[in-house]
Design a protein around this motif. Structure first.
Motif, PDB file in Angstrom:
ATOM      1  N   LEU A  16      29.330 -10.302 -84.444  1.00  0.00           N
ATOM      2  CA  LEU A  16      29.611 -11.057 -83.228  1.00  0.00           C
ATOM      3  C   LEU A  16      30.900 -10.525 -82.606  1.00  0.00           C
ATOM      4  O   LEU A  16      31.860 -10.226 -83.321  1.00  0.00           O
ATOM      5  CB  LEU A  16      29.776 -12.545 -83.552  1.00  0.00           C
ATOM      6  CG  LEU A  16      28.591 -13.193 -84.280  1.00  0.00           C
ATOM      7  CD1 LEU A  16      28.959 -14.581 -84.770  1.00  0.00           C
ATOM      8  CD2 LEU A  16      27.373 -13.248 -83.381  1.00  0.00           C
ATOM      9  N   ALA A  17      30.924 -10.409 -81.280  1.00  0.00           N
ATOM     10  CA  ALA A  17      32.128  -9.978 -80.562  1.00  0.00           C
ATOM     11  C   ALA A  17      32.644 -11.158 -79.749  1.00  0.00           C
ATOM     12  O   ALA A  17      32.039 -11.545 -78.756  1.00  0.00           O
ATOM     13  CB  ALA A  17      31.814  -8.797 -79.658  1.00  0.00           C
ATOM     14  N   TYR A  18      33.755 -11.745 -80.210  1.00  0.00           N
ATOM     15  CA  TYR A  18      34.393 -12.853 -79.490  1.00  0.00           C
ATOM     16  C   TYR A  18      35.492 -12.350 -78.573  1.00  0.00           C
ATOM     17  O   TYR A  18      35.847 -13.006 -77.606  1.00  0.00           O
ATOM     18  CB  TYR A  18      35.029 -13.837 -80.479  1.00  0.00           C
ATOM     19  CG  TYR A  18      34.069 -14.501 -81.423  1.00  0.00           C
ATOM     20  CD1 TYR A  18      33.041 -15.310 -80.949  1.00  0.00           C
ATOM     21  CD2 TYR A  18      34.205 -14.348 -82.794  1.00  0.00           C
ATOM     22  CE1 TYR A  18      32.168 -15.933 -81.829  1.00  0.00           C
ATOM     23  CE2 TYR A  18      33.341 -14.973 -83.671  1.00  0.00           C
ATOM     24  CZ  TYR A  18      32.331 -15.764 -83.187  1.00  0.00           C
ATOM     25  OH  TYR A  18      31.472 -16.383 -84.057  1.00  0.00           O
ATOM     26  N   GLU A  19      36.074 -11.214 -78.930  1.00  0.00           N
ATOM     27  CA  GLU A  19      37.201 -10.675 -78.168  1.00  0.00           C
ATOM     28  C   GLU A  19      36.776  -9.423 -77.409  1.00  0.00           C
ATOM     29  O   GLU A  19      35.824  -8.754 -77.770  1.00  0.00           O
ATOM     30  CB  GLU A  19      38.356 -10.331 -79.120  1.00  0.00           C
ATOM     31  CG  GLU A  19      38.862 -11.529 -79.896  1.00  0.00           C
ATOM     32  CD  GLU A  19      39.900 -11.133 -80.932  1.00  0.00           C
ATOM     33  OE1 GLU A  19      40.680 -10.194 -80.653  1.00  0.00           O
ATOM     34  OE2 GLU A  19      39.919 -11.751 -82.000  1.00  0.00           O
ATOM     35  N   ASP A  20      37.536  -9.120 -76.362  1.00  0.00           N
ATOM     36  CA  ASP A  20      37.313  -7.893 -75.587  1.00  0.00           C
ATOM     37  C   ASP A  20      35.882  -7.768 -75.056  1.00  0.00           C
ATOM     38  O   ASP A  20      35.307  -6.682 -75.012  1.00  0.00           O
ATOM     39  CB  ASP A  20      37.665  -6.655 -76.422  1.00  0.00           C
ATOM     40  CG  ASP A  20      39.159  -6.580 -76.724  1.00  0.00           C
ATOM     41  OD1 ASP A  20      39.948  -7.087 -75.900  1.00  0.00           O
ATOM     42  OD2 ASP A  20      39.525  -6.031 -77.764  1.00  0.00           O
ATOM     43  N   ALA A  21      35.308  -8.902 -74.626  1.00  0.00           N
ATOM     44  CA  ALA A  21      33.941  -8.875 -74.083  1.00  0.00           C
ATOM     45  C   ALA A  21      33.854  -7.951 -72.870  1.00  0.00           C
ATOM     46  O   ALA A  21      32.859  -7.240 -72.697  1.00  0.00           O
ATOM     47  CB  ALA A  21      33.491 -10.291 -73.711  1.00  0.00           C
ATOM     48  N   ASP A  22      34.902  -7.935 -72.030  1.00  0.00           N
ATOM     49  CA  ASP A  22      34.886  -7.058 -70.853  1.00  0.00           C
ATOM     50  C   ASP A  22      34.895  -5.586 -71.260  1.00  0.00           C
ATOM     51  O   ASP A  22      34.259  -4.750 -70.614  1.00  0.00           O
ATOM     52  CB  ASP A  22      36.066  -7.362 -69.936  1.00  0.00           C
ATOM     53  CG  ASP A  22      35.891  -8.685 -69.194  1.00  0.00           C
ATOM     54  OD1 ASP A  22      34.735  -9.160 -69.094  1.00  0.00           O
ATOM     55  OD2 ASP A  22      36.901  -9.241 -68.714  1.00  0.00           O
ATOM     56  N   ALA A  23      35.606  -5.263 -72.347  1.00  0.00           N
ATOM     57  CA  ALA A  23      35.614  -3.876 -72.825  1.00  0.00           C
ATOM     58  C   ALA A  23      34.233  -3.485 -73.338  1.00  0.00           C
ATOM     59  O   ALA A  23      33.770  -2.365 -73.102  1.00  0.00           O
ATOM     60  CB  ALA A  23      36.660  -3.706 -73.934  1.00  0.00           C
ATOM     61  N   TRP A  24      33.545  -4.413 -74.026  1.00  0.00           N
ATOM     62  CA  TRP A  24      32.180  -4.138 -74.469  1.00  0.00           C
ATOM     63  C   TRP A  24      31.255  -3.928 -73.272  1.00  0.00           C
ATOM     64  O   TRP A  24      30.406  -3.031 -73.281  1.00  0.00           O
ATOM     65  CB  TRP A  24      31.649  -5.278 -75.341  1.00  0.00           C
ATOM     66  CG  TRP A  24      32.074  -5.169 -76.765  1.00  0.00           C
ATOM     67  CD1 TRP A  24      33.017  -5.908 -77.415  1.00  0.00           C
ATOM     68  CD2 TRP A  24      31.558  -4.246 -77.740  1.00  0.00           C
ATOM     69  NE1 TRP A  24      33.132  -5.500 -78.716  1.00  0.00           N
ATOM     70  CE2 TRP A  24      32.248  -4.496 -78.946  1.00  0.00           C
ATOM     71  CE3 TRP A  24      30.596  -3.242 -77.704  1.00  0.00           C
ATOM     72  CZ2 TRP A  24      31.990  -3.761 -80.117  1.00  0.00           C
ATOM     73  CZ3 TRP A  24      30.340  -2.520 -78.861  1.00  0.00           C
ATOM     74  CH2 TRP A  24      31.035  -2.778 -80.042  1.00  0.00           C
TER      75      TRP A  24
END
Length: 194
Positions: A140-148
């Motif tokens: 799960l990606a909670y951080e840096d969603a914009d970078a993903w």
């Protein structure tokens, strides 16, 4: 993958989307933080020769396509392994004169900012639906969603995105949309710097 200070672990994944882009060496995913289903913080550690394949989803609506990619990759690997079932976490047989190992496949759901309560709820929900043999390789990606979103080249969050990365985490190619043999072959054949 690196699990905090506890060393390297292998992982698998399953997600994807439509148009291919080649030689995208400037973007990198190796340093973007992820959370394993057991709550540990991790980062991607691609295969030192082959890199990795990432299946990434950005919304609940993308779930159908990301699951379809996971099944497609598993069936493709099974067909090419001579009938033997690949050992989880999932790996793809890819020809390379430098190694006999297979390329790791990782699944990532990008959720974005969420409270501790919501993070725990998401993790428990995902653990409840993941087969035990792939649970340890789903993230799960909670951080840096914009970078993903930037590295995936997202223009439709309802689509699944599949990224082929090199040994340093740089993007070799990407695909957005439902799975197909042609799309998977294009991703695996993409020229990488490693």
């Amino acid at each position: 993958m690196q699990r905090g200070k506890r060393g390297a672990v292998a992982c698998a994944l399953a997600f994807a989307c439509g148009a291919l882009a080649w030689g995208e060496g400037a973007a990198t995913v190796a340093a973007l933080p992820l959370t394993a289903l057991d709550g540990d913080e991790v980062t991607i550690e691609p295969h030192s020769v082959l890199g990795a394949l990432l299946i990434v989803g950005f919304s609940q609506e993308s779930g159908d396509q990301t699951r379809a990619w996971g099944h497609h990759v598993a069936e493709w690997a099974d067909e090419r392994s001579g009938g033997g079932t690949p050992t989880p976490p999932m790996h793809l047989p890819v020809e390379s004169s430098a190694t006999e190992d297979h390329m790791p496949v990782f699944s990532i759901v990008v959720i974005g900012e969420a409270s501790r309560f919501m993070r725990g709820m998401f993790r428990r929900m995902m653990k409840g639906v993941m087969p035990a043999e792939v649970e340890g390789s789903f993230f799960l990606a909670y951080e840096d969603a914009d970078a993903w979103r930037e590295v995936a080249g997202v223009d439709d969050e309802a689509a699944a995105y599949v990224l082929r990365i090199d040994a340093t985490g740089g993007i070799c190619s990407r695909h957005a949309g439902p799975p197909s043999d042609e799309a998977l072959a294009g991703l695996l054949d993409a020229p990488c710097s490693s």
